[in-house]
Design an enzyme around this catalytic site. Structure first.
Site, PDB file in Angstrom:
ATOM      1  N   ASP A  17      -4.033   0.020   6.487  1.00 42.95           N
ATOM      2  CA  ASP A  17      -4.909  -0.435   5.403  1.00 42.95           C
ATOM      3  C   ASP A  17      -5.722   0.752   4.901  1.00 42.95           C
ATOM      4  OD1 ASP A  17      -6.297  -2.009   3.663  1.00 42.95           O
ATOM      5  OD2 ASP A  17      -7.250  -3.277   5.168  1.00 42.95           O
ATOM      6  N   ASP A 117      -2.848  -1.508  -1.266  1.00 45.60           N
ATOM      7  CA  ASP A 117      -3.549  -0.702  -0.268  1.00 45.60           C
ATOM      8  C   ASP A 117      -3.264  -1.091   1.177  1.00 45.60           C
ATOM      9  OD1 ASP A 117      -4.798  -3.141  -0.517  1.00 45.60           O
ATOM     10  OD2 ASP A 117      -6.828  -2.351  -0.340  1.00 45.60           O
ATOM     11  N   GLU A 118      -2.324  -1.994   1.419  1.00 46.60           N
ATOM     12  CA  GLU A 118      -2.056  -2.358   2.813  1.00 46.60           C
ATOM     13  C   GLU A 118      -0.620  -2.840   2.990  1.00 46.60           C
ATOM     14  OE1 GLU A 118      -3.688  -6.032   4.460  1.00 46.60           O
ATOM     15  OE2 GLU A 118      -4.663  -6.401   2.525  1.00 46.60           O
TER      16      GLU A 118
END
EC number: 2.7.7.7
Length: 371
Positions: A17, A117-118
């Site tokens: 993350d 983002d993850e």
């Protein structure tokens, strides 16, 4: 007494993350923002109080600002001399996200993207060799920092639920490992509101029932939790005991990379046709290298003005991303097509039977452990 299903602890899962991703990208690109309480949102003072926060840097979070809050809350809570709004630039964030995912795919193609983002990664088997999941997580974290100048956190465990809990546990730039023998004790001490999938509405119900931690859930029977929350209650019971069978759902592999164009007027000139072939080969080669891919089958497509489409393909002796090899194969295939009389309305090349470039004998230079 309720019987829980037998746990599966053989997998090695990483949840990676990015730390305050959008804000971190903006601070990287504009260092003057680093000492400001940065909020990624339209400035509500310019939009009649409207706007929602996409994310905020860690300084802004110290004032109680988080993603999905109304942007006007930042104006109310953060001193004017500290507060800075930056309008989201999702094209830029997607570009940086693709760079992060390239680093993930250097480790494994078993990557399930959750957002820009993850992502989850199943590294039970990986591309780099006999390395632990911790070493692989550190490898990605350090590459992201050195190459992209951004921070990331990761969690390692034997399932997705615990890996996600781990990545959230030690942010920012965190590294967490939850081993099978530690999972139940770790979860017992965690607030239920930190369990992935537990929303604000459900949190209110838990509070009314006096349920606050994973330990409280562990002390309830599966039957009781199911009667209270239905299917979600059963999932809660499993999660509270460190059980999660959900697989990492990797995105489908790209089957080919190609380039084509339609021509009006149609092409007759041999030099112009070959010039287009070479341009296509150059673009395809660049895309293959950017995506860390190579292919073994080159296909050429030719459509004449009467809309007759002809294709020819050649299997190469070995995988390649080399521009000259792709061009030479397409040139040889073009010679097998009768187009001289009618001319070419559409011309294209594609490279298929793709595989990822493997990174052999990489020394990660990190500590060794089974996990």
């Amino acid at each position: 007494m309720d019987l829980l299903p037998k746990n599966d602890i053989h997998r090695k899962i990483i949840h990676l993350d990015m730390d305050a991703f959008y804000a971190s990208v903006e601070m990287r690109d504009n260092p003057e923002l680093k000492n400001k309480a940065l909020v990624i949102a339209h400035d509500p003072r310019e939009y009649n109080g409207h706007g929602v926060i996409a994310t905020a840097n860690y300084l802004a979070r110290q004032y109680g600002i988080n993603s999905a809050m109304p942007a006007i809350e930042a104006v109310r809570k953060i001193p004017k001399d500290k507060l800075v709004f930056v309008t989201p630039n999702f094209d830029k964030y997607r570009h940086v996200s693709a760079q992060v995912h390239e680093i993930m795919h250097a480790v494994t193609d078993q990557v399930e993207s959750v957002a820009l983002d993850e992502a989850y990664m199943d590294v039970t088997n990986n591309k780099l060799g006999n390395f632990s999941a911790i070493e692989l997580g550190c490898y990605m974290q350090e590459r992201i920092y050195k190459e992209l100048h951004l921070g990331a956190s990761f969690g390692v465990s034997y399932n997705k639920f615990l890996a996600k809990m781990g990545s959230e546990y030690a942010k920012p730039f965190g590294r967490s490992v939850i081993l099978p023998q530690e999972a139940v004790a770790f979860l017992a001490d965690q607030p239920i509101k930190k369990f992935p999938g537990v929303g604000k509405k459900t949190q209110g119900t838990f509070k009314e029932l006096g349920l606050q931690t994973g330990r409280d859930l562990q002390q309830l029977s599966v039957k009781k939790l199911t009667s209270l929350f239905g299917k979600f209650g059963y999932q809660l019971a499993l999660h509270a005991h460190g059980i999660d069978f959900s697989p990492v759902k990797a995105q489908r592999k790209r089957k080919s990379i190609g380039r084509e164009n339609t021509y009006l007027p149609v092409l007759f000139d041999q030099n112009e046709i070959l010039r287009n072939l070479r341009n296509f080969a150059e673009v395809i080669s660049k895309q293959l290298k950017e995506k860390k891919l190579q292919g073994k089958v080159v296909t050429i497509k030719v459509r004449t003005p009467d809309f007759v489409t002809k294709t020819k393909r050649q299997t190469l002796p070995k995988f390649t991303s080399d521009e000259q090899v792709i061009y030479q194969a397409s040139y040889e295939l073009l010679r097998q097509v009768d187009y001289q009389t009618a001319g070419i309305r559409l011309l294209g090349i594609s490279v298929s039977q793709l595989e990822s470039i493997r990174y052999a004998e990489i020394n990660l230079g990190l500590f060794s452990t089974d996990w």
